[in-house]
Design an enzyme around this catalytic site. Structure first.
Site, PDB file in Angstrom:
ATOM      1  N   LYS A 174       0.883  -1.185   0.000  1.00  0.00           N
ATOM      2  CA  LYS A 174       0.000   0.000   0.000  1.00  0.00           C
ATOM      3  C   LYS A 174       0.914   1.227   0.000  1.00  0.00           C
ATOM      4  O   LYS A 174       1.383   1.670   1.043  1.00  0.00           O
ATOM      5  CB  LYS A 174      -0.891  -0.027   1.243  1.00  0.00           C
ATOM      6  CG  LYS A 174      -2.245   0.635   1.067  1.00  0.00           C
ATOM      7  CD  LYS A 174      -2.192   2.113   0.755  1.00  0.00           C
ATOM      8  CE  LYS A 174      -1.883   2.955   1.974  1.00  0.00           C
ATOM      9  NZ  LYS A 174      -1.590   4.366   1.611  1.00  0.00           N
ATOM     10  N   GLY A 226       6.677   5.330   8.134  1.00  0.00           N
ATOM     11  CA  GLY A 226       5.845   6.528   8.101  1.00  0.00           C
ATOM     12  C   GLY A 226       5.989   7.280   9.406  1.00  0.00           C
ATOM     13  O   GLY A 226       6.996   7.154  10.118  1.00  0.00           O
ATOM     14  N   SER A 227       4.960   8.037   9.745  1.00  0.00           N
ATOM     15  CA  SER A 227       5.059   8.916  10.909  1.00  0.00           C
ATOM     16  C   SER A 227       4.956   8.121  12.214  1.00  0.00           C
ATOM     17  O   SER A 227       4.362   7.036  12.264  1.00  0.00           O
ATOM     18  CB  SER A 227       3.931   9.949  10.849  1.00  0.00           C
ATOM     19  OG  SER A 227       2.691   9.283  10.851  1.00  0.00           O
ATOM     20  N   THR A 228       5.483   8.698  13.261  1.00  0.00           N
ATOM     21  CA  THR A 228       5.419   8.052  14.572  1.00  0.00           C
ATOM     22  C   THR A 228       3.968   7.921  15.034  1.00  0.00           C
ATOM     23  O   THR A 228       3.581   6.898  15.609  1.00  0.00           O
ATOM     24  CB  THR A 228       6.275   8.852  15.575  1.00  0.00           C
ATOM     25  OG1 THR A 228       7.650   8.695  15.187  1.00  0.00           O
ATOM     26  CG2 THR A 228       6.113   8.343  16.993  1.00  0.00           C
ATOM     27  N   GLY A 231       2.481   5.086  13.226  1.00  0.00           N
ATOM     28  CA  GLY A 231       3.193   3.882  13.687  1.00  0.00           C
ATOM     29  C   GLY A 231       2.651   3.382  15.014  1.00  0.00           C
ATOM     30  O   GLY A 231       2.501   2.179  15.235  1.00  0.00           O
ATOM     31  N   GLU A 248       9.297   1.728  11.000  1.00  0.00           N
ATOM     32  CA  GLU A 248      10.367   2.706  10.720  1.00  0.00           C
ATOM     33  C   GLU A 248       9.707   4.070  10.761  1.00  0.00           C
ATOM     34  O   GLU A 248       8.941   4.418   9.869  1.00  0.00           O
ATOM     35  CB  GLU A 248      10.958   2.468   9.326  1.00  0.00           C
ATOM     36  CG  GLU A 248      11.556   1.093   9.125  1.00  0.00           C
ATOM     37  CD  GLU A 248      12.886   0.923   9.829  1.00  0.00           C
ATOM     38  OE1 GLU A 248      13.474   1.926  10.265  1.00  0.00           O
ATOM     39  OE2 GLU A 248      13.316  -0.228   9.951  1.00  0.00           O
ATOM     40  N   CYS A 282      13.830  11.032   6.842  1.00  0.00           N
ATOM     41  CA  CYS A 282      13.629  10.727   8.261  1.00  0.00           C
ATOM     42  C   CYS A 282      14.919  10.917   9.053  1.00  0.00           C
ATOM     43  O   CYS A 282      14.886  11.233  10.223  1.00  0.00           O
ATOM     44  CB  CYS A 282      13.102   9.319   8.404  1.00  0.00           C
ATOM     45  SG  CYS A 282      14.063   8.162   7.416  1.00  0.00           S
TER      46      CYS A 282
HETATM   47  P1  NAD Z   1       2.169   8.692   7.321  1.00  0.00           P
HETATM   48  O1  NAD Z   1       2.359   7.970   8.591  1.00  0.00           O
HETATM   49  O2  NAD Z   1       1.173   9.768   7.265  1.00  0.00           O
HETATM   50  O3  NAD Z   1       1.757   7.683   6.151  1.00  0.00           O
HETATM   51  C1  NAD Z   1       2.558   6.575   5.798  1.00  0.00           C
HETATM   52  C2  NAD Z   1       1.694   5.526   5.139  1.00  0.00           C
HETATM   53  O4  NAD Z   1       0.744   5.030   6.055  1.00  0.00           O
HETATM   54  C3  NAD Z   1       0.891   6.013   3.933  1.00  0.00           C
HETATM   55  O5  NAD Z   1       0.888   4.977   2.976  1.00  0.00           O
HETATM   56  C4  NAD Z   1      -0.497   6.232   4.535  1.00  0.00           C
HETATM   57  O6  NAD Z   1      -1.545   6.124   3.587  1.00  0.00           O
HETATM   58  C5  NAD Z   1      -0.572   5.094   5.512  1.00  0.00           C
HETATM   59  N1  NAD Z   1      -1.466   5.317   6.652  1.00  0.00           N
HETATM   60  C6  NAD Z   1      -1.844   6.501   7.215  1.00  0.00           C
HETATM   61  N2  NAD Z   1      -2.632   6.269   8.299  1.00  0.00           N
HETATM   62  C7  NAD Z   1      -2.741   4.923   8.417  1.00  0.00           C
HETATM   63  C8  NAD Z   1      -3.398   4.070   9.361  1.00  0.00           C
HETATM   64  N3  NAD Z   1      -4.088   4.546  10.399  1.00  0.00           N
HETATM   65  N4  NAD Z   1      -3.276   2.732   9.185  1.00  0.00           N
HETATM   66  C9  NAD Z   1      -2.560   2.219   8.165  1.00  0.00           C
HETATM   67  N5  NAD Z   1      -1.922   2.972   7.244  1.00  0.00           N
HETATM   68  C10 NAD Z   1      -2.009   4.314   7.376  1.00  0.00           C
HETATM   69  O7  NAD Z   1       3.647   9.162   6.932  1.00  0.00           O
HETATM   70  P2  NAD Z   1       4.074  10.081   5.720  1.00  0.00           P
HETATM   71  O8  NAD Z   1       3.628  11.468   6.042  1.00  0.00           O
HETATM   72  O9  NAD Z   1       3.672   9.447   4.438  1.00  0.00           O
HETATM   73  O10 NAD Z   1       5.677   9.968   5.795  1.00  0.00           O
HETATM   74  C11 NAD Z   1       6.484  10.830   6.498  1.00  0.00           C
HETATM   75  C12 NAD Z   1       6.933  10.171   7.781  1.00  0.00           C
HETATM   76  O11 NAD Z   1       7.636   8.960   7.505  1.00  0.00           O
HETATM   77  C13 NAD Z   1       7.899  11.018   8.573  1.00  0.00           C
HETATM   78  O12 NAD Z   1       7.548  10.980   9.932  1.00  0.00           O
HETATM   79  C14 NAD Z   1       9.235  10.318   8.354  1.00  0.00           C
HETATM   80  O13 NAD Z   1      10.180  10.550   9.362  1.00  0.00           O
HETATM   81  C15 NAD Z   1       8.830   8.907   8.281  1.00  0.00           C
HETATM   82  N6  NAD Z   1       9.858   8.110   7.584  1.00  0.00           N
HETATM   83  C16 NAD Z   1      10.613   7.231   8.311  1.00  0.00           C
HETATM   84  C17 NAD Z   1      11.612   6.486   7.694  1.00  0.00           C
HETATM   85  C18 NAD Z   1      12.468   5.513   8.468  1.00  0.00           C
HETATM   86  O14 NAD Z   1      13.183   4.733   7.843  1.00  0.00           O
HETATM   87  N7  NAD Z   1      12.445   5.521   9.795  1.00  0.00           N
HETATM   88  C19 NAD Z   1      11.824   6.638   6.326  1.00  0.00           C
HETATM   89  C20 NAD Z   1      11.039   7.553   5.618  1.00  0.00           C
HETATM   90  C21 NAD Z   1      10.046   8.269   6.268  1.00  0.00           C
END
Ligand code: NAD
Length: 479
Positions: A174, A226-228, A231, A248, A282
């Site tokens: 996804k 994705g975001s904390t 997560g 992550e 990130c």
């Molecule tokens: P996000 O958490 O908003 O979304 C990430 C993904 O999760 C998207 O595909 C989104 O559609 C999906 N999603 C959103 N809510 C969901 C839920 N409740 N259940 C399941 N899936 C859901 O993150 P973003 O804004 O796309 O990315 C930016 C973030 O990612 C930043 O915080 C960044 O630090 C982090 N990031 C971390 C790493 C790492 O390796 N640690 C790498 C890249 C980005």
């Protein structure tokens, strides 16, 4: 360009509505894509479950899985320029990043894990039980849900996909709704490489599609970047269902610049650490701890270097900094810069959207704040944009505690000419990765992941093989 979902080896529009993906360089809609319904996600998971147990996939020898991954790497490499342009159009990153880093890194990951397929061993263990033989084997988990963010869409997907497939799992991907296009093109490449139908499925859509995947009882593991905040939700949901989960998450990396560091040499490395991909990294260095006797000099030079970077559309080869990936992200950056000003930080360069011919795109000027203190929100919260903060320090003993005074622990940078100081700080900082005297480099062989609220689990290296397998203990009676 592919704009349909890929389920069970077929391209489908799904049963729901559509959503647009934009070109962040000009705000125009590039394509409309299906918003996967819970029923589409269910179809994808069920096809992955069937494929997981099928002779066409489960029956492959490790060397045959390796060949499929090597073939996918070759096909991706042949189409590298097309992938790079599509990534840049959808995500915004300059071609120098997409063509020079994202796509080659994805190719290398596929090859690296193709190599592992034939080396996933168990152990024989000398038990203190008479007349038994004992060994372990690593087995795939089943269907893995791979949920990815929008900052490095193709590369981060392949970090998950390559080890998941190398270990014999089936996957439902996804991608982020802001940047879904390269994931779909990758599905085409995997199809051409010969992965059996259902082994890889890609559903498009936003958080609801992601939630449906996380909740699905047929999914054995979720690998999320994705975001904390998201997560935490996914971790809680997966915990209730006792699913495996790797997270992550966000970061707020410190860059510690010891008093003996060569400031001029440090500026270049820190510019890349802080502003690569317009700060949407990130591991971006965003908190610069500089000896107070040199903090003004550092901040001034950093502001000068950042302010002279060439801002423009990613497809323009002279561009050093592209737009940020979405309007929401741009608005978040604007909000944080206002917060920084109201907190009393000193704006040294940037601070606003780009104007003129860039006004239609999501461009933000590289921004440096000086005189930042530890308690300011711009020094504590993840902004995920081209916004850097300089924090002076007086006593080197305060460095590690201040660097660690954050909920995050993904990455850190240490700059010092003294090898003892550099390594001592590297040990003291709570971060999954520390770079000493260098900008952020990645390699498929080096484990990657966060401490504290930056996540749990590691990608890359052998760690990712462990993350996509589980151990079975087999006893044999020798009597
Ligand atoms: P996000 O958490 O908003 O979304 C990430 C993904 O999760 C998207 O595909 C989104 O559609 C999906 N999603 C959103 N809510 C969901 C839920 N409740 N259940 C399941 N899936 C859901 O993150 P973003 O804004 O796309 O990315 C930016 C973030 O990612 C930043 O915080 C960044 O630090 C982090 N990031 C971390 C790493 C790492 O390796 N640690 C790498 C890249 C980005």
């Amino acid at each position: 360009m592919r704009t349909d979902m890929y389920i069970n080896g077929k391209w489908t529009g799904g049963g729901g509505t559509t959503f647009p993906t934009h070109n962040p360089a000009n705000g125009e809609i590039i394509a409309e894509l299906p918003e996967a319904t819970a029923s589409d996600v269910d179809t994808a998971v069920e096809s992955a479950r069937a494929a997981f147990g099928s002779p066409e996939w489960a029956g492959l020898l490790p060397s045959q899985r390796a060949r499929l991954l090597f073939k996918a790497a070759d096909l991706l490499e042949e189409r590298a320029a097309e992938f790079a342009r599509l990534e840049t159009t959808d995500q915004g990153q300059p071609l120098a990043i997409s063509a020079g880093f994202s796509v080659p890194n994805a190719v290398e990951h596929l090859r690296y894990y193709a190599g592992w397929t034939t080396k996933i061993t168990g152990v024989t263990t000398p038990l203190s039980v008479p007349d038994v033989d004992h060994r372990t084997r690593r087995e795939p988990l089943g269907v893995c849900g791979l949920i990815t963010p929008w900052n490095f869409p193709l590369m981060i997907l392949v970090w998950k996909l390559a080890p998941a497939l190398a270990t014999g799992n089936a996957v439902v991907v996804k991608p982020a709704e802001q940047t879904p296009l390269t994931a779909l093109l990758l599905a085409e490449v995997l199809d051409q490489a010969g992965f059996p139908p259902g082994v890889v499925n890609v559903v498009t859509g936003g958080p609801e599609a992601g939630k449906a995947l996380v909740r699905h009882p047929g999914v054995a593991k979720i690998s999320f970047t994705g975001s904390t905040a998201v997560g935490r939700e996914i971790g809680a949901e997966a915990g209730r269902a006792l699913k495996k989960v790797s997270l992550e998450l966000g970061g707020k990396a410190p860059s510690i610049i010891a008093a003996d560091a060569d400031i001029d040499a440090v500026i270049e490395g820190n510019l890349m650490s802080g502003l690569l991909n317009s700060g949407q990294v990130c591991a971006a260095a965003t908190r610069f701890y500089v000896d107070s006797s040199r903090a003004d000099e550092f901040a001034e030079k950093m502001a000068g270097a950042a302010g002279s970077m060439q801002l423009g559309p990613g497809l323009d080869e002279s561009t050093q900094l592209g737009p940020v990936a979405s309007l929401e992200q741009l608005e978040q950056i604007v909000r944080y810069v206002d917060i920084g000003k109201s907190e009393g930080a000193q704006l040294l360069t940037g601070g606003s959207r780009a104007e003129g011919h860039l006004a239609d795109g999501y461009f933000f000027q590289p921004t440096v704040f000086g005189g930042v203190s530890q308690d300011m929100r711009i020094a504590r919260e993840e902004i995920f944009g081209p916004v850097l903060t300089v924090l002076p320090y007086d006593d080197p003993e305060e460095l590690a505690p201040r660097a660690n005074d954050t909920e995050y622990g993904l990455a850190a940078y240490v700059w010092s000419r003294d090898i003892g100081t550099a390594n001592r700080l590297a040990h003291q900082v709570k971060a999954g990765t520390v770079w000493i005297n260098m900008p952020p480099l990645l390699d498929a062989g080096a484990p990657w992941g966060g401490m504290k609220s930056s996540g749990s689990g590691r990608e890359m290296g052998w760690d990712a093989i462990e993350a996509f397998t589980e151990v079975k203990s087999i006893w044999t009676n020798l009597a």
